[in-house]
Design a protein around this motif. Structure first.
Motif, PDB file in Angstrom:
ATOM      1  N   HIS A 245      17.533  -0.454  -2.120  1.00 25.70           N
ATOM      2  CA  HIS A 245      18.028  -0.095  -0.605  1.00 25.70           C
ATOM      3  C   HIS A 245      18.279  -1.059   0.164  1.00 25.70           C
ATOM      4  N   HIS A 247      20.943  -2.221   4.173  1.00 26.90           N
ATOM      5  CA  HIS A 247      21.578  -1.586   5.293  1.00 26.90           C
ATOM      6  C   HIS A 247      23.005  -1.257   4.886  1.00 26.90           C
ATOM      7  N   VAL A 248      23.661  -1.984   4.117  1.00 24.99           N
ATOM      8  CA  VAL A 248      24.951  -1.595   3.563  1.00 24.99           C
ATOM      9  C   VAL A 248      25.130  -1.885   2.074  1.00 24.99           C
ATOM     10  N   ALA A 249      25.894  -0.939   1.591  1.00 26.07           N
ATOM     11  CA  ALA A 249      26.175  -0.885   0.108  1.00 26.07           C
ATOM     12  C   ALA A 249      27.793  -1.250   0.123  1.00 26.07           C
ATOM     13  N   CYS A 270      25.049   5.317  -3.456  1.00 25.95           N
ATOM     14  CA  CYS A 270      25.071   4.188  -2.485  1.00 25.95           C
ATOM     15  C   CYS A 270      24.222   4.872  -1.187  1.00 25.95           C
ATOM     16  N   LYS A 271      24.718   6.403  -0.876  1.00 24.54           N
ATOM     17  CA  LYS A 271      24.100   6.884   0.360  1.00 24.54           C
ATOM     18  C   LYS A 271      22.706   7.100   0.311  1.00 24.54           C
ATOM     19  N   ILE A 274      21.265   3.533   1.192  1.00 21.13           N
ATOM     20  CA  ILE A 274      21.442   3.243   2.694  1.00 21.13           C
ATOM     21  C   ILE A 274      20.611   4.145   3.684  1.00 21.13           C
ATOM     22  N   SER A 275      20.116   5.206   2.925  1.00 18.89           N
ATOM     23  CA  SER A 275      19.475   6.170   3.896  1.00 18.89           C
ATOM     24  C   SER A 275      17.954   5.967   3.804  1.00 18.89           C
ATOM     25  N   GLU A 279      16.390   0.042   7.075  1.00 21.18           N
ATOM     26  CA  GLU A 279      17.510   0.455   8.054  1.00 21.18           C
ATOM     27  C   GLU A 279      18.079   1.746   7.905  1.00 21.18           C
ATOM     28  N   GLY A 282      22.688   2.701   8.109  1.00 21.18           N
ATOM     29  CA  GLY A 282      23.374   1.917   7.379  1.00 21.18           C
ATOM     30  C   GLY A 282      25.023   2.725   7.177  1.00 21.18           C
ATOM     31  N   LYS A 283      25.739   1.935   6.135  1.00 20.90           N
ATOM     32  CA  LYS A 283      27.113   2.539   5.889  1.00 20.90           C
ATOM     33  C   LYS A 283      27.514   1.984   4.416  1.00 20.90           C
ATOM     34  N   VAL A 284      28.516   2.451   3.934  1.00 21.18           N
ATOM     35  CA  VAL A 284      29.139   2.092   2.749  1.00 21.18           C
ATOM     36  C   VAL A 284      30.556   1.510   2.771  1.00 21.18           C
TER      37      VAL A 284
END
Length: 354
Positions: A245, A247-249, A270-271, A274-275, A279, A282-284
């Motif tokens: 886990h 903030h960003v992958a 990845c989703k 970051i979910s 945080e 987040g985003k990928v």
């Protein structure tokens, strides 16, 4: 054929394709011999006679062959060729921006990437493409060696070479990324480089953005023995099962290795990563090639993209994708929006948002 001239041109074009492998072979040979470094250390353009003198090559046939290889690479723009006099032996060769990437002391050199792509293992399957297209084997790699690419990469000396090649590629791309896409890293708390190998890209990010907590996630045998520091952590695991886990992958040149089905699985993991962490915003970040309709503007880039597509589909059942194909994967994995930022060269940064 309409004329002898047309027939002759077709004949010459066939020969051009038949010997299309020789520039790559010449490139590999000159790197093995250390010719770029000889020219660099010489301090000025070198003639073939000067180069063979440094290499202690005395056979005149071999000297002639080396000169022809130098001319092949000069013709393709990889070396610069200039006349110092009226005789053939007065032709001197110097380095270009591309050939400087092959110098041992060049911080962003791609020598290991060349040895990986042009080495015996990756060269072996290509004569079997026709056989592979008609058999039931998943990849041409398995047609040649009897085991998948990824299995050979973990069970032989090929694995370290692959990791080194990916590291030097990440080093160059990482420098472009942090210089051209700084805004994409603003405000990030943590980032995980998924299948990040030995941590080259994550190290560059950590150095340039010291407030971001960086993690490298790869198979246990890849990260075994790698040392953490205050801003960089190595974690072993399987991206198809669970991703740490954060903030960003970040996925650099990972998705083109896999089929659509596998890519959607990776993106869904990845989703989740970051979910479900601390945080929630987040985003990928996906660093990949994006095939474009206007590729025909740059003939050389078209050739590279087409060649990469053949390489990925035949060796690992992956593929290079255009924006429509990428969007299909992103939306199938549950992302709602994406943003593509072209970077210098072949690649783009794609940001995915839940």
């Amino acid at each position: 054929m309409d004329s002898n001239g047309e027939l002759a041109r077709a004949h010459a074009d066939l020969w051009k394709h038949l010997f299309g492998f020789l520039p790559s072979a010449a490139l590999n040979c000159l790197i093995e011999l250390g010719v770029p470094d000889l020219i660099q250390n010489h301090g000025k353009p070198m003639t073939v006679s000067e180069i063979v003198g440094e290499l202690s090559i005395t056979n005149p046939i071999k000297t002639c062959c080396l000169g022809s290889m130098m001319d092949i690479l000069a013709h393709s723009g990889f070396l610069s060729r200039e006349a110092k006099g009226v005789e053939d032996e007065d032709i001197a060769y110097s380095l270009t921006t591309a050939s400087r990437l092959l110098l041992k002391d060049e911080p962003l050199n791609l020598r290991q990437f060349v040895f990986y792509l042009l080495g015996k293992i990756l060269a072996g399957p290509w004569p079997l493409l026709g056989q592979w297209l008609k058999n039931d084997t998943p990849t041409v790699f398995e047609t040649c060696y009897g085991i998948p690419f990824w299995e050979l990469a973990t069970k032989s000396d090929f694995g370290p070479l692959f990791n080194e090649a990916m590291a030097v590629d990440s080093r160059l791309i990482g420098e472009i990324l942090v210089n051209e896409c700084k805004a994409a890293f603003e405000g990030l708390a943590s980032i995980v480089d998924v299948a990040g190998g030995t941590g080259t890209l994550a190290t560059i990010i950590a150095k340039n953005f010291p407030t971001i907590k960086c993690k490298v996630f790869d198979l246990p045998h890849v990260v075994a023995g790698l040392q953490n520091n205050k801003n960089l952590e190595f974690i072993g695991g399987d991206m198809f099962e669970e991703i740490p886990h954060v903030h960003v992958a970040l996925l650099k040149n990972i998705l083109h290795d896999w089929s659509d089905e596998k890519c959607i699985m990776i993106l869904k993991k990845c989703k989740e990563a970051i979910s479900e962490g601390e945080e929630k915003s987040g985003k990928v970040m996906v660093i990949e090639m994006v095939k474009r309709e206007d590729d025909t503007v740059d003939y050389q880039l078209v050739r590279v993209r087409l060649a990469m597509d053949v390489h990925m589909t035949s060796c690992v059942n992956g593929m290079e994708r255009n924006e429509k194909e990428w969007a299909h994967l992103f939306f199938a994995a549950g992302f709602t929006t994406y943003k593509i930022t072209p970077m210098s060269g072949l690649i783009s940064l794609i940001e995915l948002f839940p």
